[in-house]
Design a protein around this motif. Structure first.
Motif, mmCIF file in Angstrom:
data_model
loop_
_atom_site.group_PDB
_atom_site.id
_atom_site.type_symbol
_atom_site.label_atom_id
_atom_site.label_comp_id
_atom_site.label_asym_id
_atom_site.label_seq_id
_atom_site.Cartn_x
_atom_site.Cartn_y
_atom_site.Cartn_z
ATOM 1 N N UNK C 389 0.826 -1.208 0.000
ATOM 2 C CA UNK C 389 0.000 0.000 0.000
ATOM 3 C C UNK C 389 0.864 1.263 0.000
ATOM 4 N N UNK C 390 2.170 1.114 0.235
ATOM 5 C CA UNK C 390 3.033 2.283 0.104
ATOM 6 C C UNK C 390 3.944 2.144 -1.113
ATOM 7 N N UNK C 391 3.610 1.217 -1.991
ATOM 8 C CA UNK C 391 4.406 1.011 -3.200
ATOM 9 C C UNK C 391 4.149 2.156 -4.188
ATOM 10 N N UNK C 392 5.204 2.792 -4.694
ATOM 11 C CA UNK C 392 4.989 3.942 -5.589
ATOM 12 C C UNK C 392 4.245 3.594 -6.881
ATOM 13 N N UNK C 393 4.535 2.428 -7.471
ATOM 14 C CA UNK C 393 3.865 2.076 -8.726
ATOM 15 C C UNK C 393 2.358 1.913 -8.518
ATOM 16 N N UNK C 398 -2.853 2.745 -9.420
ATOM 17 C CA UNK C 398 -4.106 2.354 -8.776
ATOM 18 C C UNK C 398 -4.333 3.248 -7.562
ATOM 19 N N UNK C 399 -4.549 4.544 -7.806
ATOM 20 C CA UNK C 399 -4.538 5.492 -6.674
ATOM 21 C C UNK C 399 -5.575 5.159 -5.599
ATOM 22 N N UNK C 400 -6.668 4.508 -5.968
ATOM 23 C CA UNK C 400 -7.693 4.273 -4.948
ATOM 24 C C UNK C 400 -7.256 3.253 -3.903
ATOM 25 N N UNK C 401 -6.313 2.400 -4.268
ATOM 26 C CA UNK C 401 -5.914 1.351 -3.317
ATOM 27 C C UNK C 401 -5.285 1.912 -2.033
ATOM 28 N N UNK C 402 -4.225 2.716 -2.129
ATOM 29 C CA UNK C 402 -3.637 3.225 -0.883
ATOM 30 C C UNK C 402 -4.645 4.005 -0.047
ATOM 31 N N UNK C 403 -5.547 4.729 -0.721
ATOM 32 C CA UNK C 403 -6.545 5.494 0.004
ATOM 33 C C UNK C 403 -7.463 4.602 0.818
ATOM 34 N N UNK C 404 -7.659 3.363 0.343
ATOM 35 C CA UNK C 404 -8.608 2.478 1.006
ATOM 36 C C UNK C 404 -7.946 1.577 2.041
#
Lengths: 288, 357, 466
Positions: C389-393, C398-404
Motif C-alpha cells: 500500500x506504500x508502493x509507488x507504482x 491504482x490510486x484508490x488502493x492506498x486510500x482504502x
C-alpha cells in the motif's frame, strides 16, 4: 357462397392463431437477440429499448463486441464440438436401445409388462442432484473420461423417455399389420425392423429431437464431470461461465450472444428433420 | 386376435421381448443402481457431505425433521382488561406471535402459514418450513404448468399440423424456446423481469399505464410463482407440441375423410376422433412433463436462488451449501415418493397399462 | 436377415461409442487421466505428466493441477503467471484449469472432489468464508518452511480468518471489502461538501438528491442501492449495517451468539425504512450486478458494492464515468464504519500427491512481487500485503488502493471460522430472517430473536452481548 365464406373465415382465423403463436414463441428470443447487441451501458438504460440505442444520443446502434467475443472464444468453438458429440451419441444410443424396449413393450405379449414400465420410469424419478454424488464417485473410481461419462449418465434421463414414448407409438400402430406379417411367416423381429420401425419414423425423429435437445442443454452433470477437464466442457457450461473482465461481473450481453449462437445448430437440425417428419407421414399412408 | 396362435409362437415372442428389453435394463441398472442405493441408504444416516465426521445411523430422524407438522390455535392478543386488541384502522383482531404457541422441545417447530377456521385463527408449524413450502410450491407449479402446456401444446400441434404455406418454417420456430439452454433462457427471463425499467415487463406495463415501473416480480411472493409458471410454459410448450404433433401424424387421414362425409364439424371431429386416438401420446407426454416439472431445478436455482425453493433446489442447497448429505438424501427420497404418487395416478387413470394385449 | 440387422445395429452402437471416445485420445490436451485410488501415494503419477502439454514426460518432473478463476481477465493473468512459473521451474510444472464463475458451483465442485478423495486437484482458490468448512481437506501451511515468515506481511485479520484450530489452511491472496460508491457530481450539485460519515447523513443526502433528480424528470432515480436478495451477499450487507451500529458480528470469534441486541434490531429496521424511500422496492431481488446496473445507468446517488464495480463504472459507455468516487461505508456515528471482508486465498488439497511442490507454488503466487503484478493487472486485485500500500507504482497506477488501506485493515470478517463447519447454515438463517425484515413480514426485534433461537439450535453456543 356460405361455405366459401366459412372457409375464408377459417383461413383468417388460422392465420391469426399462427401469428399469435409465432409472437409468443419468438418474442423472448427476439429480446435475447436485442440484448445481445447491447453494451453494458445500453443494458442499464431506463426505460429499456426495443432496438439497441446509444445511451447518450439515442441513435440506433448495434454493439457487436459480444459476438466478436463469442466467435474468438476458443472454448466456445470446442464446446460446440463437444456438445455435438455428446448429444448425438446419447440420441443414437437411446433411440436404438429405446426402440427395442418400445417395441417389446408396445407390441409383444409377455409377462410383467406393467412392472417393466414402472421400473424404467422409476429410474428418472430422482432429482439429478440426488444421483450426482453417487455417479461422480462411481465415475471417479472407474476413471471414465468426461465425454463418455456424460454420454453414459445422460442415458439415465433420455433412455426411459425414448423407451416410453416409443412404446406409446408402437402401441398406436394397428395390430393387424403385425399379425398379417406374422401370418406371412415373418418372425416378430423381422416384423419389427422391416415394417414397424419405418412406420414409426415420425415418432423416432421427434423423440430423437427431444432427447437431443435435452442432452444438448444439460448443465449440472456436465459442470461436475468436466470440472478438471475444460477441454471436454459442453456449451451450457461454457456459456454460463463466459469470460468477464472482473470477478463478480456477469457478462450478460455475451451470454445472450452465446445462447443465440448455440441454438442456431439446433434450429438448423429441426429444419432438416421436419421434412423427415412429413416423409414419415407419407410412408405411413401406405398402410391404409 | 391370434390368441391360440400356438404356445410355441407365444414363447418365442416372450423370449424376444426379454432380449429386447435387456439392453435398456442393463444400462439403466448399471448407471443407476449404485447412486440410487446410496441415496436410500444415506437418507437414514447423519452423513455430512465431504467430511471425515463419523456417520451414524439415525433411523427415520431425517424424515421426521423434514415432514413433521403441527397445527396450533393462535390466541388473540389481549389488553389489560382481557379483551382482544383490534387494529383501529382495519378492525382486524390482533393475534399473538406464532413463535410463542409452537412447541420448542424436543424439536423446534417454525411457522409456515396461518389460516382461519370457524372464526378461530390457527397456525401451521413445521420443523422445516422451507421444505414444506417447497413441496407445496412445486406441486402448484407442476400442476399449473403441465395443464397450460397441454392446452397450448395441443393448440400449437393442431396449427402446425394444418396445411398452410410456411408450415415447415413454423415447425422449426416452435422449437426455439426449447432449444435455448435453460442456463441462458432463465437468465434472459430474469433480466426481462427486472424490478425496474431496465426490464421488459416493467417497461411495457409502464407504457400501458399499469404499475409504476417498479414491480418486483421476482421478490414479491405474489408474483414469484406466476413468473416461474410463465417462463416454464414458454420454455416447454414446444416439447409437448412436438410430441402431440408426432401423435397426430400417426392418425391415418382417411378417418377424417369418413367423418367429413358423415358431416361432423371440426370441433366434434377433434373430441370424437382426434382426442381418443391421441390418448396414448397424451398420457406419455403428461407423465414425463409432470415428472420433469416436479423435479424442476435450473429454473428455480437461477431465477429465484434462495428466495423460494423448488423441491430439487432445496435438495441442492442442503447438499452443496449446508452439506447435510443424509438430510438431502431423505428429501430426495420424499421427492421420489411424491413423483411415484403422480406417476401411479396417471397410469391408473389414463390406462397406460399394457398387460391387456 | 436377423443377423444382418443385428450386425447393423451393433455397428451403429460401436460407431457411436467410438465417436464418443475419440476426443479423449488424439486431442492435444487429453481429458482427465484415470485417477488411481486416493490412498496410493505415488510421488509422480505417470498418467498426470501426459496431461502437461508444455513439458515432455520426464522422470522427476512433478505436475500440479491448479483450478483457477473462471474465464476472463483474471484467468488471462493467471495463465501468464503459470507460463512464467513453468519456464522458471522445469521440475514443477503446473497445469491451470478454468474454474466455474459462480462461487456456489465452485464449492460444489471442490466438495464433490473431496468427497471422492480425488487427487486430481492440487491447488485451488478459496473464498474467505471457506477455510473453516474445508479445513479438514486442506494441508496446514505452517508445517512447511518459509510460510510463517511469508504471512507476517499480510493483514493479520485475514491470517486469523484462515487459521482453523491453529492450522493455516489458506495463504492470503487478494482481498475485497464493501465500499460506498458516491456521485461526486451530484454531491456538488446539491451542495454537499463530502461523502456521508453516518447513516443519518446518507439518508438525508440520498433523499435530497433523489427528490431533486426526480423533479428534473428522471423518474428512475434512486438514492441508495445495495444487495437485498436472500443470498450470501445480503449477509455481507447486513453485517455491515449491524457492525457499524455497534451490534456485533452475529457470532463472536469466541463462539458466543451475539445477534439478539437492540442495536442489531435497530440497524435492520433502519434498512427496511430505506426501501421505497431512497432504495427501490426491487432491491430484495438485487445481487451485485443488478445494483451495479442501476448505478451504471446513472440512476443512483449511492451504491454499496465491492471494488470490482470501480473499473466497470469507469468503462467507456458508463453513465457515471469520471463522476464518482469510493469511500468507506457510513456508520451509526462517524468513525464506526465497517466493511465486510471478502477476497480469496490459496489452498492445497490434502489429497494432493505433491504437497511440497504445491506449497512452493502457493508461496510464489501469494508473494509480494506477484501480488503487485496482480494489482497492476487489468483486474486490479487488491493486495493482502501491507507493504504494497506504500508502493509507488501502485500509488501511481491504482490510486484508490492506498486510500482504502484503512477500509481493508479494519474489514470485519463474517463468523465463518467460529461457526465452521456450519457457517453456510448460519449465514442462511441470518439472511433469510433479514430478508423477512426487508419484505416487511417481521420486525427487526423479532428477526434477531428468531435468529438467536435458530442459531442456538444449530450451533449450541451460549448467548451473550456483543
Amino acid at each position: 357462397m356460405t361455405t366459401k365464406m366459412k372457409r375464408r373465415i377459417n383461413r383468417i382465423l388460422l392465420w391469426v392463431l399462427i401469428v399469435l403463436m409465432a409472437v409468443w414463441m419468438l418474442f423472448p428470443f427476439y429480446w435475447a437477440i436485442n440484448s445481445s447487441f447491447k453494451s453494458e451501458g445500453m443494458l442499464a438504460m431506463t426505460p429499456t429499448t426495443f432496438i439497441p440505442r446509444d445511451p447518450v444520443t439515442r441513435e440506433v446502434s448495434f454493439f457487436t463486441r459480444n459476438y466478436e467475443a463469442v466467435f474468438t472464444n476458443q472454448a466456445f468453438l470446442r464446446g460446440i464440438v463437444n456438445s455435438v458429440i455428446v448429444a448425438t451419441s446419447v440420441t443414437l444410443l437411446s433411440l436404438a436401445i429405446g426402440s427395442f424396449a418400445g417395441f417389446a413393450l408396445g407390441k409383444l405379449r409377455y409377462r410383467g409388462k406393467t412392472a417393466t414400465l414402472y421400473v424404467i420410469l422409476a429410474m428418472t424419478m430422482f432429482p439429478a442432484i440426488a444421483v450426482l454424488t453417487g455417479l461422480y464417485a462411481m465415475i471417479n473410481n472407474l476413471g471414465i473420461p468426461p465425454i463418455p461419462s456424460m454420454i453414459i449418465t445422460y442415458m439415465l434421463f433420455t433412455l426411459p423417455f425414448t423407451a416410453w414414448v416409443l412404446t406409446a407409438f408402437f402401441r398406436e400402430l394397428p395390430t393387424e399389420i403385425f399379425q398379417s406379417a406374422q401370418v406371412d411367416g415373418a418372425s416378430p423381429f423381422q416384423t419389427f425392423y422391416m415394417i414397424m420401425l419405418p412406420l414409426t419414423a415420425p415418432a423416432l425423429v421427434t423423440t430423437g429431437l427431444l432427447a437431443f435437445i435435452g442432452a444438448w442443454n444439460e448443465y449440472l452433470f456436465a459442470l461436475t464431470f468436466t470440472s478438471i477437464a475444460p477441454d471436454a466442457r459442453t456449451l451450457p457450461v461454457i456459456i454460463a461461465n463466459f469470460p468477464s473482465q472482473f470477478s463478480r461481473q456477469i457478462p450478460f450481453g455475451e451470454i445472450m450472444a452465446g445462447g443465440i449462437v448455440s441454438s442456431v445448430p439446433l434450429i438448423a437440425l429441426v429444419f432438416i428433420f421436419q421434412r423427415r417428419i412429413v416423409a414419415g407421414l407419407t410412408a405411413g399412408a401406405v398402410k391404409g | 386376435m391370434a390368441r391360440q396362435g400356438g404356445s410355441d409362437l407365444a414363447r418365442r415372442e416372450q423370449r424376444l421381448a426379454y432380449w429386447l428389453l435387456a439392453p435398456t435394463f442393463i444400462i439403466l441398472l448399471a448407471i443407476a443402481i449404485y447412486p440410487l442405493f446410496s441415496v436410500f441408504y444415506t437418507s437414514f444416516t447423519n452423513n455430512v457431505f465431504a467430511s471425515a465426521a463419523p456417520t451414524e445411523f439415525v433411523g427415520f430422524q431425517n424424515y421426521q425433521r423434514l415432514l413433521s407438522m403441527t397445527i396450533r390455535q393462535l390466541p388473540p392478543r389481549l389488553d389489560e382488561a382481557g379483551r382482544p386488541i383490534v387494529d383501529p384502522n382495519t378492525g382486524a383482531v390482533q393475534y399473538e406471535s406464532a413463535v410463542t404457541v409452537l412447541p420448542r422441545e424436543p424439536i423446534r417447530f417454525r411457522p409456515v402459514t396461518q389460516f382461519d377456521l370457524f372464526g378461530t385463527r390457527y397456525v401451521l408449524g413445521a420443523t422445516d418450513p422451507n421444505f414444506i413450502r417447497a413441496v407445496w410450491d412445486t406441486i402448484v407449479f407442476a400442476v399449473a404448468t403441465v395443464f397450460l402446456e397441454l392446452v397450448l401444446g395441443m393448440i400449437v400441434a393442431l396449427i402446425v399440423n394444418a396445411n398452410f404455406k410456411g408450415r415447415g418454417f413454423m415447425r422449426a420456430i416452435i422449437l426455439i424456446p426449447w432449444a435455448i439452454p435453460t442456463a441462458v433462457s432463465s437468465q434472459m427471463w430474469a433480466y426481462m423481469l427486472q424490478p425496474n425499467r431496465t426490464g421488459f415487463f416493467n417497461t411495457v406495463f409502464w407504457y400501458l399505464g399499469l404499475g409504476n415501473g417498479e414491480i418486483p416480480f421476482l421478490s414479491d411472493p405474489a408474483w414469484q410463482l406466476p413468473s416461474m409458471i410463465m417462463i416454464d410454459v414458454w420454455k416447454t410448450t414446444p416439447f409437448m407440441a412436438l410430441l402431440l404433433l408426432a401423435g397426430l401424424q400417426l392418425i391415418p387421414g382417411d378417418i377424417y375423410e369418413a367423418a367429413d362425409v358423415d358431416g361432423a364439424g371440426p370441433v366434434r371431429q377433434f373430441f370424437q376422433l382426434t382426442l381418443p386416438l391421441l390418448k396414448g401420446t397424451i398420457a406419455v407426454a403428461l407423465v414425463f412433463r409432470t415428472l420433469d416439472a416436479l423435479r424442476v431445478f435450473d429454473l428455480f436455482q437461477i431465477v429465484l436462488g434462495q428466495a423460494r425453493y423448488s423441491m430439487a433446489s432445496f435438495t441442492y442447497y442442503e447438499l452443496i451449501q449446508n452439506r447435510q448429505m443424509g438430510y438431502s438424501s431423505a428429501s430426495s427420497v420424499v421427492i421420489f415418493l411424491v413423483l411415484s404418487v403422480f406417476a401411479v395416478t396417471y397410469m391408473r387413470s389414463l390406462g397406460v397399462k399394457s398387460d391387456d394385449h | 436377415m436377423k443377423r444382418r440387422f443385428l450386425a447393423i445395429w451393433s455397428l451403429l452402437l460401436v460407431l457411436s461409442m467410438v465417436l464418443a471416445a475419440c476426443p479423449g485420445q488424439p486431442a492435444p490436451t487429453p481429458t482427465a487421466p484415470p485417477p488411481p485410488p486416493a490412498q496410493e501415494a505415488t510421488p509422480a503419477a505417470p498418467a498426470a505428466t501426459e496431461a502437461q502439454p508444455a513439458a515432455p514426460a520426464q522422470e522427476g518432473v512433478v505436475t500440479l493441477t491448479w483450478v483457477g478463476p473462471g474465464p476472463g481477465a483474471e484467468f488471462e493473468f493467471r495463465r501468464q503467471q503459470a507460463e512464467r512459473w513453468n519456464a522458471a521451474n522445469p521440475d514443477i510444472q503446473v497445469r491451470l484449469i478454468e474454474g466455474p464463475v459462480s462461487a456456489t458451483d465452485r464449492i460444489g465442485l471442490y466438495l464433490q472432489a473431496f468427497q471422492a478423495q480425488s487427487a486430481d486437484i492440487d491447488i485451488m482458490q478459496i473464498d474467505v468464508i471457506w477455510p473453516g468448512d474445508l479445513a479438514e481437506h486442506l494441508i496446514d501451511f505452517y508445517e512447511y518452511e518459509g510460510v510463517a515468515e511469508a504471512v507476517a506481511g499480510d493483514f493479520p485479520a485475514i491470517v486469523q480468518n484462515n487459521t482453523v484450530d491453529g492450522r493455516l489452511v489458506g495463504l492470503p491472496w487478494f482481498t475485497d471489502g464493501g465500499l460506498l460508491y458516491y456521485r461526486t457530481d451530484l454531491l456538488e450539485k446539491y451542495g454537499f461538501d463530502g461523502p456521508p460519515q453516518t447513516w443519518d447523513e446518507l439518508e438525508q443526502m440520498a433523499q435530497t438528491i433523489q427528490d431533486g433528480e426526480r423533479a428534473e424528470g428522471n423518474q428512475d432515480f434512486w438514492g441508495f442501492v445495495w444487495q437485498g436478495a436472500p443470498y450470501e451477499g445480503l449477509t455481507c450487507d447486513a453485517l455491515e449495517w449491524i457492525y457499524s451500529s455497534g451490534g456485533g458480528t452475529i457470532v463472536s470469534p469466541d463462539k458466543v451468539i451475539t445477534i439478539n441486541n437492540p442495536a442489531a434490531a435497530e440497524a435492520l429496521d433502519r434498512a427496511y425504512s430505506w426501501i421505497g424511500k431512497i432504495t427501490p422496492p426491487g432491491v430484495t431481488s438485487f445481487m451485485e450486478e443488478e445494483s451495479r446496473r442501476v448505478w451504471h445507468g446513472g440512476n443512483a446517488a449511492f451504491m454499496r458494492n465491492w471494488p470490482y464495480a470501480y473499473g466497470l463504472s469507469q468503462g467507456e459507455d458508463s453513465a457515471v464515468k469520471d463522476k464518482f468516487d469510493v469511500t468507506a461505508l457510513p456508520g451509526k456515528e462517524a468513525g464506526m464504519s465497517a466493511a465486510t471482508l471478502g477476497g480469496w486465498q490459496v489452498g492445497v488439497s490434502k489429497y494432493s500427491r505433491n504437497p511440497e511442490a504445491a506449497v512452493k507454488l502457493a508461496l510464489w503466487l501469494t508473494s509480494e512481487e506477484e501480488q503487485k503484478a496482480q494489482a497492476l493487472s487489468p483486474s486490479s486485485l487488491i493486495p493482502t500485503k501491507v507493504a504494497l500500500y506504500s508502493d509507488p507504482d501502485i500509488a501511481e497506477q491504482r490510486p484508490f488502493m492506498p486510500r482504502l488501506l484503512p477500509v481493508f485493515t479494519s474489514a470485519v470478517a463474517r463468523p465463518s471460522t467460529a461457526t465452521a463447519p456450519k457457517y453456510n447454515e448460519t449465514s442462511n438463517i441470518f439472511f433469510s430472517n433479514v430478508f423477512e425484515v426487508l419484505t416487511g413480514r417481521m420486525s427487526g426485534a423479532d428477526a434477531v430473536a428468531t435468529i438467536e433461537l435458530d442459531l442456538q439450535d444449530l450451533l449450541g453456543f451460549p448467548v451473550g452481548a456483543p
